[in-house]
Design a protein around this motif. Structure first.
Motif, PDB file in Angstrom:
ATOM      1  N   ILE A  46      53.363   3.858  31.750  1.00 14.73           N
ATOM      2  CA  ILE A  46      54.784   3.494  31.725  1.00 14.73           C
ATOM      3  C   ILE A  46      54.966   2.086  31.175  1.00 14.73           C
TER       4      ILE A  46
ATOM      5  N   GLN B  38      54.546   1.997  27.460  1.00 11.70           N
ATOM      6  CA  GLN B  38      55.667   2.593  26.738  1.00 11.70           C
ATOM      7  C   GLN B  38      56.933   1.737  26.846  1.00 11.70           C
TER       8      GLN B  38
ATOM      9  N   HIS C 188      58.573   0.406  29.333  1.00 16.90           N
ATOM     10  CA  HIS C 188      59.524   0.510  30.444  1.00 16.90           C
ATOM     11  C   HIS C 188      59.212  -0.611  31.426  1.00 16.90           C
TER      12      HIS C 188
ATOM     13  N   PRO D  22      60.576   0.921  36.582  1.00 16.26           N
ATOM     14  CA  PRO D  22      60.266   2.293  37.001  1.00 16.26           C
ATOM     15  C   PRO D  22      60.672   2.547  38.456  1.00 16.26           C
TER      16      PRO D  22
ATOM     17  N   ASP E 215      64.759   2.457  34.346  1.00 16.26           N
ATOM     18  CA  ASP E 215      64.593   2.955  32.978  1.00 16.26           C
ATOM     19  C   ASP E 215      63.534   4.048  32.866  1.00 16.26           C
ATOM     20  N   SER E 216      62.907   4.448  33.990  1.00 15.73           N
ATOM     21  CA  SER E 216      61.893   5.503  33.950  1.00 15.73           C
ATOM     22  C   SER E 216      61.618   5.955  35.384  1.00 15.73           C
TER      23      SER E 216
ATOM     24  N   TYR F 172      58.547   7.862  37.881  1.00 13.92           N
ATOM     25  CA  TYR F 172      57.239   8.442  38.115  1.00 13.92           C
ATOM     26  C   TYR F 172      57.335   9.297  39.364  1.00 13.92           C
TER      27      TYR F 172
ATOM     28  N   LEU G  40      66.243  10.266  32.031  1.00 13.98           N
ATOM     29  CA  LEU G  40      65.304   9.147  32.127  1.00 13.98           C
ATOM     30  C   LEU G  40      63.893   9.630  31.777  1.00 13.98           C
ATOM     31  N   PRO G  41      63.135   8.862  31.025  1.00  9.64           N
ATOM     32  CA  PRO G  41      61.745   9.250  30.766  1.00  9.64           C
ATOM     33  C   PRO G  41      61.037   9.482  32.103  1.00  9.64           C
ATOM     34  N   THR G  42      60.444  10.666  32.254  1.00  9.55           N
ATOM     35  CA  THR G  42      59.871  11.071  33.537  1.00  9.55           C
ATOM     36  C   THR G  42      58.397  11.402  33.352  1.00  9.55           C
ATOM     37  N   TYR G  43      57.577  10.844  34.250  1.00  9.16           N
ATOM     38  CA  TYR G  43      56.125  10.970  34.150  1.00  9.16           C
ATOM     39  C   TYR G  43      55.580  11.587  35.434  1.00  9.16           C
TER      40      TYR G  43
ATOM     41  N   GLN H  47      56.496  14.231  30.768  1.00  3.32           N
ATOM     42  CA  GLN H  47      55.174  13.777  30.332  1.00  3.32           C
ATOM     43  C   GLN H  47      54.191  13.902  31.500  1.00  3.32           C
TER      44      GLN H  47
END
Length: 615
Positions: free
Chosen positions: A376, A379, A381, A384, A458-459, A461, A487-490, A511
Motif C-alpha cells: 500500500i 502504491q 497511499h 490506509p 485513501d485505501s 486493507y 477505494l483501492p482495496t487489498y 488486489q
C-alpha cells in the motif's frame, strides 16, 4: 651444701607451679573472653566438641542458648554420638517456638541421615515448609536435601537442590557450591540430563541441565558441539555454568555459516491425529521436491510424542538435518534440547535464537499483513484503513500491519474491527467517518500514541476471509456512495477465490497477494498434483508448497542468509534474513470478472501529459 641445693630445687618447683597456674588462668580467661559475645551462627562450621558447645549453652543467656544447643547437636552428630544428640533434641523440643521446631526437625533429619535412615529423613524434611525458613536455615535445609539425594543415588536431583541454594550464597561458599553442582552433573548421561528438563524448572536449573547434557555427550562432532554451546550461551550468557564453557564460546565468536549437505533428513510432522491431513500435504510436497535427490528421508510422527523421545530417535537414526517440527510448541520444546543437527523449523517460536544452524519457515498471516502494508505504501497511499475481524487472528494481523506501517511512514494506521453481519454497516460507517483520535472504543483502536494524519482514507486493507470479504465490500460502496469510485482495496491469501468460478462483480478490482503457485507459476507440477490428489483445495496446495519449498531450500539456506539473491519458489520469492527467518514475497493479482490477472502498474503521469490532456 646439699641442703642449699634442695632449697633451690624446691624454690624452682614452686615458681614453675605458680607460672603454670598463671598461664592456665590466662588461657581460661582468654577462652572465656573469646565466647563472652554472641553465639556463633547455628549453621556455622563446627570447630569444637559437642560437650564444649553444651557447656556454653548452660552458662549463656536464654537468647543464645538455643544457638549453642544446635551447635552441640551438630557436633555430636559429626562425632557419631547419636545418644547425646537424640537426648538433647528431646530436651530442646519441650519449650520450642514454631521457628525453633522447624530447626529441631531439620536436626532430626540430619541425625536420621547420619544413622542411615534416609526414608525417615525424607519424611522429616518433607514436613518442613521451605518458605517459612529464614535464609540461613534454608541454605542448610537445601544442603541436607542434596546430601540425602546423593546418598540415595539421585545425583541430578541432588544437584537441583544445590542449584536452588546457589542464590543464597556468596564468596567461597558460592564457588564451592557451583563446583559440587558441576561434579554431580558431570558424571550423568546426556539422555538423563535432557529427560530432567522441564518447563516448570527455573532458567537456573534448566541452564545447568542443558549445558551438561551438551558437554557430557561424547558422540557429538566438534562443529555441532560448537553450535549447541553457542545456542546455550545465547540464552544463558549470565548463567554461573558459563564458567565451564570452552574459552572460544562467546557472543563474538559465532560459528561460520556453512552450506548444509544433508545426507539424512529427519522430518518431524503430526502425521496422525487431527492435523494429519495438513501434515500429509506437507509430506507430499517434501517427497515431490525430493525426487532424484540422494539424501535419505525419515519421517517421525510428532502427535502424542514428546520431543525428547523423538530427538533420541532422530539421533539413533543418524540424521544430520532436521526439517520441522510444524507446531509452535514442538519447535520450542526441541529448541530447549539444543539439537546438534542444523534445523529448518516449519513454524516461528515466540523467541528466535539467531544461530547459524537454525532456520524458520512458516506461512505466517502476520507476514502477509506486513507485506500488504509495504504494498500500500509503494502504491503511494498514505491514509490506509485496516478492517479486521474482532478475534485473535484479526488483531494480530492488524497489529502487524500497523507495526510495519509505522516503520515506513512514522505514523499509526487507522484500525477497525468488525464482529458480525448485523453490525457491519454501523462498523463501516464509524470506520470511514471517524478519525483515529476520536474513534469509539472497541471499534477503531490505534495501537500507538504516535500522531496520525487526519486526511481522508485513501485505501483499505481487509484482513478477512473470502466469505467476509464478499459480504463486506458492498457496504463500503454503499456507505461511501455507490457512484464514487471504490477505494483501492487489498487483501491477502485468506480471501483467495479459485479462478474460473462464476464471476463476482462485487470483487472486481480487488488486489490480493498469494503464492505464485496458485496463479499458474508451475503448470506441469500443478497438473501432476491435480491427477494424484484431485480433491484438494487452496489450503492443501499452500501446505504442499511449504513442504516442497522447504526441501528445496535446505542446500541454499546458508547462501541466502549471507545475502545471495532470492530464489523463486512455489510459495513466493524466497530469501533468508540474518536471523535465519525465511521470507516470502507474494504475487499480487487483481480480480476481474471471475479471474485473477497480473496487476499492471500504472506509470506516473508526466507533467507534459497533464498539460496536454483535455480538462
Amino acid at each position: 651444701m646439699a641442703t642449699q641445693l634442695q632449697r633451690n630445687s624446691v624454690t624452682r618447683l614452686l615458681c614453675t607451679l605458680v607460672l603454670s597456674s598463671m598461664l592456665l588462668a590466662c588461657g581460661t580467661a582468654s577462652l572465656q573472653r573469646q565466647h563472652s559475645g554472641p553465639a556463633p551462627g547455628m549453621f556455622s562450621t563446627i570447630e569444637q566438641a559437642g560437650d564444649y558447645y553444651i557447656q556454653q549453652a548452660n552458662k549463656t543467656q536464654q537468647n543464645d542458648a538455643f544457638n549453642w544447643q544446635v551447635l552441640a547437636v551438630r557436633a555430636w552428630i559429626k562425632e557419631e554420638n547419636f545418644v547425646a544428640a537424640t537426648n538433647q533434641l528431646k530436651s530442646m523440643a519441650t519449650n520450642a517456638t514454631p521457628t525453633q521446631s522447624n530447626i529441631i526437625t531439620l536436626l532430626n533429619a540430619e541425625l536420621a541421615m547420619a544413622s542411615h535412615h534416609n526414608e525417615l529423613a525424607e519424611q522429616q524434611l518433607a514436613s518442613i515448609n521451605l518458605d517459612s525458613l529464614d535464609a540461613n536455615t534454608k541454605r542448610y535445609y537445601l544442603l541436607l536435601q542434596a546430601n540425602r539425594l546423593e546418598q540415595q543415588g539421585k545425583p541430578i536431583l541432588a544437584a537441583q537442590m544445590l542449584i536452588h541454594r546457589d542464590p543464597l550464597l556468596a564468596g567461597s561458599s558460592l564457588h564451592a557450591n557451583q563446583t559440587r553442582i558441576h561434579d554431580l552433573l558431570a558424571s550423568q548421561p546426556t539422555a538423563e540430563l535432557r529427560q530432567a528438563l522441564d518447563t516448570n524448572n527455573s532458567d537456573l536449573v534448566n541452564g545447568w541441565l542443558r549445558l551438561m547434557a551438551i558437554l557430557n555427550n561424547p558422540n557429538t562432532a566438534a562443529d555441532q558441539r560448537n553450535w549447541q554451546l553457542h545456542s546455550w550461551y545465547k540464552r544463558y550468557a549470565e548463567h554461573p555454568g558459563a564458567q565451564y564453557l570452552p574459552s572460544n564460546i562467546n557472543s563474538n565468536t559465532l560459528p561460520e555459516i556453512s552450506r548444509f549437505q544433508a545426507h539424512h533428513i529427519a522430518v518431524l510432522l503430526p502425521l496422525s491425529g487431527k492435523l494429519s491431513k495438513q501434515a500429509d500435504a506437507i509430506k507430499n510436497g517434501i517427497l515431490s521436491a525430493h525426487q532424484g535427490q540422494s539424501a535419505q528421508l525419515s519421517f517421525f510422527d510428532t502427535n502424542g510424542h514428546d520431543m525428547f523421545s523423538l530427538y533420541e530417535q532422530v539421533q539413533q537414526k543418524g540424521a544430520d538435518f532436521i526439517l520441522g517440527p510444524l507446531l509452535k510448541n514442538n519447535v520450542e520444546a526441541l529448541a530447549n534440547l539444543d539439537p546438534a543437527q542444523p534445523q529448518l523449523a516449519l513454524n516461528m517460536p515466540a523467541q528466535i535464537t539467531d544461530l547459524p544452524h537454525r532456520y524458520y519457515f512458516s506461512l505466517s498471516p502476520e507476514a502477509e499483513a506486513a507485506e500488504a502494508a509495504m504494498r500500500i505504501w509503494e502504491q503511494d497511499h498514505r491514509q490506509p484503513l485496516v478492517f479486521a475481524p474482532n478475534n485473535a487472528l484479526g488483531r494480530r494481523m492488524a497489529n502487524e500491519f500497523n507495526t510495519r506501517w509505522q516503520q515506513q511512514s512514522g505514523q499509526a494506521a487507522r484500525i477497525a474491527y468488525f464482529n458480525n453481519k448485523q453490525s457491519i454497516e454501523n462498523d463501516v460507517r464509524r470506520a470511514l467517518k471517524s478519525q483515529p483520535s476520536t474513534l469509539a472504543a472497541g471499534v477503531i483502536q490505534p495501537v500507538s500514541a504516535m500522531p496520525a494524519n487526519t486526511g481522508p482514507i485513501d485505501s483499505v486493507y481487509m484482513a478477512s476471509n473470502a466469505t467476509e470479504t464478499r459480504f463486506i465490500l458492498p457496504y463500503f460502496d454503499f456507505v461511501r456512495d455507490s457512484r464514487s469510485e471504490r477505494l483501492p482495496t487489498y487483501v491477502t491469501s485468506r480471501s483467495y477465490i479459485p479462478a474460473g468460478e462464476a464471476p463476482m462483480s462485487e470483487l472486481n478490482d480487488l488486489q490480493l497477494a498469494d503464492m505464485p503457485w496458485l496463479f499458474g507459476s508451475a503448470p506441469q507440477l500443478m497438473e501432476k498434483v491435480d491427477n494424484l490428489w484431485p480433491a484438494t483445495g487452496a489450503p492443501w496446495l499452500r501446505l504442499f508448497a511449504l513442504g516442497y519449498d522447504a526441501n528445496v531450500l535446505i542446500s541454499q539456506l546458508a547462501d541466502l542468509r549471507m545475502g545471495s539473491s532470492t530464489v523463486p519458489g512455489l510459495s513466493g520469492e524466497l530469501g533468508v534474513t540474518e536471523r535465519g527467518v525465511v521470507t516470502r514475497q507474494l504475487q499480487w493479482m487483481e480480480y476481474s470478472d471471475g479471474d485473477w490477472q497480473q496487476y499492471l502498474e500504472q506509470p506516473p503521469e508526466s507533467e507534459e501529459q497533464r498539460l496536454t490532456e483535455p480538462q
